[in-house]
Design a protein around this motif. Structure first.
Motif, PDB file in Angstrom:
ATOM      1  N   UNK A  31      42.858  20.192  74.135  1.00 11.48           N
ATOM      2  CA  UNK A  31      42.879  18.833  73.579  1.00 11.48           C
ATOM      3  C   UNK A  31      41.463  18.377  73.240  1.00 11.48           C
ATOM      4  N   UNK A  32      40.529  18.621  74.146  1.00  8.75           N
ATOM      5  CA  UNK A  32      39.131  18.257  73.913  1.00  8.75           C
ATOM      6  C   UNK A  32      38.576  19.000  72.701  1.00  8.75           C
ATOM      7  N   UNK A  33      38.886  20.287  72.603  1.00  4.01           N
ATOM      8  CA  UNK A  33      38.397  21.102  71.484  1.00  4.01           C
ATOM      9  C   UNK A  33      38.947  20.589  70.155  1.00  4.01           C
ATOM     10  N   UNK A  34      40.252  20.328  70.108  1.00  4.62           N
ATOM     11  CA  UNK A  34      40.874  19.840  68.869  1.00  4.62           C
ATOM     12  C   UNK A  34      40.317  18.485  68.459  1.00  4.62           C
ATOM     13  N   UNK A  35      40.191  17.588  69.437  1.00 10.58           N
ATOM     14  CA  UNK A  35      39.649  16.258  69.142  1.00 10.58           C
ATOM     15  C   UNK A  35      38.207  16.354  68.663  1.00 10.58           C
ATOM     16  N   UNK A  36      37.431  17.261  69.243  1.00 12.95           N
ATOM     17  CA  UNK A  36      36.037  17.438  68.841  1.00 12.95           C
ATOM     18  C   UNK A  36      35.938  17.952  67.413  1.00 12.95           C
ATOM     19  N   UNK A  74      41.438  12.200  65.511  1.00 14.27           N
ATOM     20  CA  UNK A  74      40.705  12.642  66.699  1.00 14.27           C
ATOM     21  C   UNK A  74      41.103  11.812  67.920  1.00 14.27           C
ATOM     22  N   UNK A  75      41.173  10.495  67.733  1.00 14.71           N
ATOM     23  CA  UNK A  75      41.562   9.602  68.834  1.00 14.71           C
ATOM     24  C   UNK A  75      42.997   9.886  69.259  1.00 14.71           C
ATOM     25  N   UNK A  77      44.638  12.689  68.908  1.00 15.95           N
ATOM     26  CA  UNK A  77      44.692  13.987  69.579  1.00 15.95           C
ATOM     27  C   UNK A  77      44.292  13.853  71.047  1.00 15.95           C
ATOM     28  N   UNK A  78      43.296  13.017  71.293  1.00 13.81           N
ATOM     29  CA  UNK A  78      42.813  12.843  72.667  1.00 13.81           C
ATOM     30  C   UNK A  78      43.730  11.970  73.517  1.00 13.81           C
ATOM     31  N   UNK A  79      44.422  11.033  72.883  1.00 14.03           N
ATOM     32  CA  UNK A  79      45.189  10.045  73.653  1.00 14.03           C
ATOM     33  C   UNK A  79      46.700  10.129  73.466  1.00 14.03           C
ATOM     34  N   UNK A  80      47.165  10.857  72.457  1.00 13.94           N
ATOM     35  CA  UNK A  80      48.609  10.980  72.240  1.00 13.94           C
ATOM     36  C   UNK A  80      49.271   9.713  71.741  1.00 13.94           C
ATOM     37  N   UNK A  81      48.591   8.970  70.846  1.00 14.01           N
ATOM     38  CA  UNK A  81      49.139   7.716  70.330  1.00 14.01           C
ATOM     39  C   UNK A  81      50.473   7.947  69.614  1.00 14.01           C
ATOM     40  N   UNK A  82      50.591   9.090  68.924  1.00 14.52           N
ATOM     41  CA  UNK A  82      51.808   9.339  68.140  1.00 14.52           C
ATOM     42  C   UNK A  82      53.069   9.362  69.004  1.00 14.52           C
ATOM     43  N   UNK A  83      52.906   9.630  70.307  1.00 12.80           N
ATOM     44  CA  UNK A  83      54.076   9.670  71.182  1.00 12.80           C
ATOM     45  C   UNK A  83      54.711   8.296  71.356  1.00 12.80           C
ATOM     46  N   UNK A  84      53.958   7.231  71.046  1.00 11.68           N
ATOM     47  CA  UNK A  84      54.521   5.879  71.104  1.00 11.68           C
ATOM     48  C   UNK A  84      55.588   5.672  70.023  1.00 11.68           C
ATOM     49  N   UNK A  85      55.604   6.571  69.024  1.00  9.24           N
ATOM     50  CA  UNK A  85      56.579   6.461  67.938  1.00  9.24           C
ATOM     51  C   UNK A  85      57.904   7.133  68.272  1.00  9.24           C
TER      52      UNK A  85
END
Length: 207
Positions: A31-36, A74-75, A77-85
C-alpha cells in the motif's frame, strides 16, 4: 505471492510477514509503495503544470487537474476511501447473491469515473506529441486492465468463493501488479516528456 503460497499450502503466516506484504490488505508495504508511486506521478505533473504556466501554455489547467487526480488516487490508495462507496453501490445495484460481477459495488463508480475522465481528456490527449501519446496510452491500458478488468474478475470470484482462498489472492496479486506497473510506465512517460521538451536533464546534472 510467495507469502500466499506459504499461507494456503503450508498454513504458515510467516510471523506476520505474509500480511505485511499481501497486496490486498491496507496499511502495509505494498500500500505504501503504490501510494508513493501515485504521489510521485502527481508531483511530476505539478512540475509540468508549473512549466506550462510559465511558458503561457493554455493546457496548464489540464496538467494541474491531472496532478490533483493522481494526488487523490494516492490518498485513496493509502486510506481506502473508495470502500465508502460500497454501501451506496449496493443500494444502487440491489443486493444480489453469489455470481455478481459487481460484488465489490464500488467498481460501478470507478467505471463511471474512468469513462467520464477519459472522454473529458480526449482532446488534451490528442494534442500531446505522438511518443507521449503512446506512452500515456500504454500506461492507462495496463493500469485499467488491473484496476477494472482483473478487479471485476476478482469481484465475481469473491462473490462465489469469498476472499480467503489462494485463487482470489493470486487475482489480487495480478490486479495490484498491473496497477503498479501502469503507474511506473506513466512516471517514465512524464520523465521522458520533461527531458524531451523542457531539458530537465540539464537541471538534474547541475545537482
Amino acid at each position: 505471492m510467495a507469502g500466499q503460497v506459504a499461507k494456503y499450502s503450508f498454513e504458515h503466516e510467516g510471523y506476520g510477514l505474509v500480511n505485511l506484504f499481501y497486496v490486498d490488505r491496507e496499511g502495509n508495504i505494498p500500500t505504501f509503495f503504490s501510494a508513493s508511486l501515485l504521489l510521485l506521478a502527481s508531483l511530476l505533473l505539478v512540475l509540468i503544470a508549473v512549466l506550462k504556466k510559465k511558458s503561457h501554455d493554455n493546457h496548464w489547467p489540464q496538467w494541474t487537474i491531472l496532478s490533483l487526480a493522481l494526488l487523490y488516487m494516492a490518498v485513496d490508495e493509502a486510506s481506502g476511501i473508495h470502500e465508502l462507496l460500497e454501501g451506496p453501490g449496493k443500494r444502487l445495484l440491489g443486493q444480489r447473491d453469489g455470481g455478481d460481477i459487481f460484488h465489490f459495488a464500488w467498481i460501478i463508480f470507478g467505471m463511471a469515473f474512468a469513462v467520464a475522465f477519459v472522454l473529458s481528456y480526449l482532446k488534451f490527449f490528442f494534442h500531446l506529441p505522438s511518443p507521449t501519446q503512446r506512452r500515456f496510452f500504454a500506461a492507462g491500458t495496463v493500469f485499467l486492465s488491473g484496476a477494472l478488468g482483473v478487479e471485476l474478475l476478482g469481484s465475481y470470484y469473491a462473490s462465489l468463493h469469498g476472499v480467503q482462498n489462494f485463487q482470489y489472492s493470486m487475482l489480487a496479486a495480478i490486479e495490484e501488479s498491473l496497477e503498479m506497473t501502469g503507474v511506473i510506465i506513466f512516471i517514465n512517460a512524464l520523465l521522458k516528456y520533461l527531458i524531451d521538451y523542457y531539458k530537465v536533464r540539464l537541471y538534474l546534472d547541475n545537482f
